[in-house]
Motif scaffolding. Sequence first.
Motif, short mmCIF file in Angstrom:
data_model
loop_
_atom_site.label_atom_id
_atom_site.label_comp_id
_atom_site.label_asym_id
_atom_site.label_seq_id
_atom_site.Cartn_x
_atom_site.Cartn_y
_atom_site.Cartn_z
N VAL A 274 34.58 -20.11 -20.55
CA VAL A 274 35.99 -20.07 -20.16
C VAL A 274 36.62 -18.78 -20.67
O VAL A 274 36.48 -18.43 -21.85
N VAL B 125 40.51 -26.86 -24.23
CA VAL B 125 39.31 -26.93 -23.39
C VAL B 125 38.57 -28.22 -23.76
O VAL B 125 38.23 -28.42 -24.93
N LYS C 11 45.39 -28.50 -14.18
CA LYS C 11 44.18 -28.19 -14.95
C LYS C 11 43.16 -27.56 -14.02
O LYS C 11 43.21 -27.70 -12.79
N CYS D 89 33.99 -30.05 -17.46
CA CYS D 89 34.68 -29.11 -18.37
C CYS D 89 36.09 -28.89 -17.82
O CYS D 89 36.26 -28.54 -16.65
N GLN D 90 37.09 -29.10 -18.68
CA GLN D 90 38.49 -29.00 -18.24
C GLN D 90 39.26 -28.00 -19.10
O GLN D 90 39.07 -27.94 -20.32
N VAL D 91 40.10 -27.25 -18.46
CA VAL D 91 41.09 -26.42 -19.16
C VAL D 91 42.47 -26.93 -18.76
O VAL D 91 42.84 -26.88 -17.58
N CYS E 98 29.82 -24.36 -20.88
CA CYS E 98 31.01 -24.08 -20.07
C CYS E 98 31.66 -22.81 -20.61
O CYS E 98 32.13 -22.79 -21.77
N ASN F 125 38.24 -28.30 -27.51
CA ASN F 125 37.88 -26.98 -28.02
C ASN F 125 36.52 -27.06 -28.72
O ASN F 125 35.57 -27.53 -28.13
N THR G 78 38.90 -27.29 -13.48
CA THR G 78 37.71 -28.06 -13.88
C THR G 78 36.45 -27.51 -13.23
O THR G 78 36.49 -26.82 -12.21
N ALA H 102 41.48 -18.40 -22.30
CA ALA H 102 41.92 -19.77 -22.60
C ALA H 102 42.20 -19.97 -24.07
O ALA H 102 42.21 -21.10 -24.55
N ILE I 244 37.18 -20.66 -15.40
CA ILE I 244 35.84 -21.14 -15.79
C ILE I 244 34.85 -20.28 -15.01
O ILE I 244 34.74 -20.39 -13.79
N TYR J 111 31.65 -22.91 -24.49
CA TYR J 111 31.70 -24.18 -25.20
C TYR J 111 30.45 -24.97 -24.81
O TYR J 111 30.25 -25.27 -23.63
#
Length: 356
Positions: free
Chosen positions: A41, A49, A115, A106-108, A39, A68, A117, A44, A20, A89
């Motif tokens: 990224v 996401v 994960k 925001c998380q991947v 966010c 996503n 964040t 990814a 991120i 995003y």
Amino acid sequence: MTYFAYFKICNTRGLRTPTISHITQEQIRDIGGQVDLDCSVHYAQDYPVLWMKYDRQKTTEALPLSSNSGLIIRDSRFSMRFDAASATYTLSIKDIQETDAGWYQCQVLLSVSNKITAEVELQVRRPPVISDNSTRSLVASEGESAQMECYAGGFPPPKISWRRENNAILPTGGSIYRGNILKLNSVHKEDRGTYYCVAENGVGKGARRNINLEVEFAPVVTVPRPRLGQALQYDMDLECHVEAYPPPAISWLKDEVQLSNNQHYRISHFATADEFTDTTLRVITIEKRQYGLFTCKAQNKLGTAEGQVELFETIIPVCPPACGQLHYSSSASAHAHLAPLAALAPLAPLALAANR
């Protein structure tokens, strides 16, 4: 503040681990406004996401908003878009409500247990609302201390100030006092009245609460005319002004005997406010024995006070209340009674001077 989460760990396939690179800084908005949360990224493409909303005090209660480029929640105020060129995003919220305030993450998702964040706080400006634990009214006895409290919610946090009705000077000095607690070390009866607690934070018109301070104090009796003269067989009104709270019991006495309404006396009370009462004793068709000192007495739980009025005899009837007062049994005697009054009219100022 820009949050960065950068990972240089390669997976088993030799692919770059997602990072991120950018998250929107803290946002402050008005109710009804709109906000974009970005966010960015990288690397990814093969990972989910998500945008989440959560309470920092209850981290287990996170609400998923998007996955996503698609929304998960069904709310027309929310929308998602994805910019492939910047790998960003963007979560958009319009018609912002007070409940939208909080932390957005925001998380991947790399795996079930892993994960990365980054998060941003959305703060929503809210007009002040005075809290229920603020003082509504207060009763204190004279000489005691008294304390009025005022608290308010809202964002930014409201500032509290105090004023009195008609911008009267506060017991603390000045016309404005700032702070949540207004403390009076020793209240006086002059301190009674309406106080305003005002909460302001620049959003809307602010909030105000009226707080009524009642001060209990012993009676104070004043006599506007301590000496009054009147002729025999005429009426005369004796007056007292009483100031007290709680409202006192008021009585009239002559020669230490309490008077009551009868053919000789008529007592009336007129309250002009909670603390003020005017009381009048009408002496009806005065007889010789009714001349002398009369006592007006007021008593409440904090004390007793009294005032005295002397009624003395005059030759000339005093007008008022003797104006047009007739004592007759026939038409002929009525004309006979009015003639002396007319003849004595030029001397009336002498009688009035005697009453001062």
